[in-house]
Design an enzyme around this catalytic site. Structure first.
Site, PDB file in Angstrom:
ATOM      1  N   ASP A  47     -16.101 -10.959   5.067  1.00 23.77           N
ATOM      2  CA  ASP A  47     -16.009 -11.250   6.503  1.00 23.77           C
ATOM      3  C   ASP A  47     -16.006  -9.956   7.333  1.00 23.77           C
ATOM      4  OD1 ASP A  47     -13.466 -10.500   5.713  1.00 23.77           O
ATOM      5  OD2 ASP A  47     -12.456 -11.800   7.140  1.00 23.77           O
ATOM      6  N   ASP A  65      -8.711  -7.839   7.958  1.00 22.70           N
ATOM      7  CA  ASP A  65      -7.908  -6.611   7.999  1.00 22.70           C
ATOM      8  C   ASP A  65      -7.514  -6.250   9.431  1.00 22.70           C
ATOM      9  OD1 ASP A  65      -8.060  -6.475   5.278  1.00 22.70           O
ATOM     10  OD2 ASP A  65      -9.506  -4.833   5.220  1.00 22.70           O
TER      11      ASP A  65
END
Length: 89
Positions: A47, A65
């Site tokens: 992603d 993240d």
């Protein structure tokens, strides 16, 4: 994955302010996003966002993240703003 389970339990057991719940939710959702990516994609995280115009690239980053980082930054700022309690009483 055990850490994610602990986060879920803490979110439902410990009374927290709305901003703390949002911060922990970002950390939890980012962690779950990475975990799901790894389970579905043979251990890889896919992603990513690739930001830029034409050949000019401003950044390539993992979305999950970013969620984790924003959540942790909010939690750190919250902990720095809270009054410290003395351990002596």
């Amino acid at each position: 994955s055990l850490g994610l389970l602990v986060l879920v339990v803490v979110l439902f057991v410990q009374p927290m302010s709305l901003d703390t719940v949002v911060a922990w939710s970002l950390v939890l959702s980012g962690g779950l996003g990475n975990l799901v990516d790894r389970i579905i994609n043979d251990g890889r995280v896919i992603d990513f966002m690739n930001i830029g115009i034409g050949s000019l690239r401003a950044g390539i980053f993992n979305v999950a993240d970013v969620y984790i980082t924003v959540g942790v930054v909010v939690l750190v700022f919250q902990s720095l703003q809270r009054p410290r309690r003395s351990m002596l009483g």
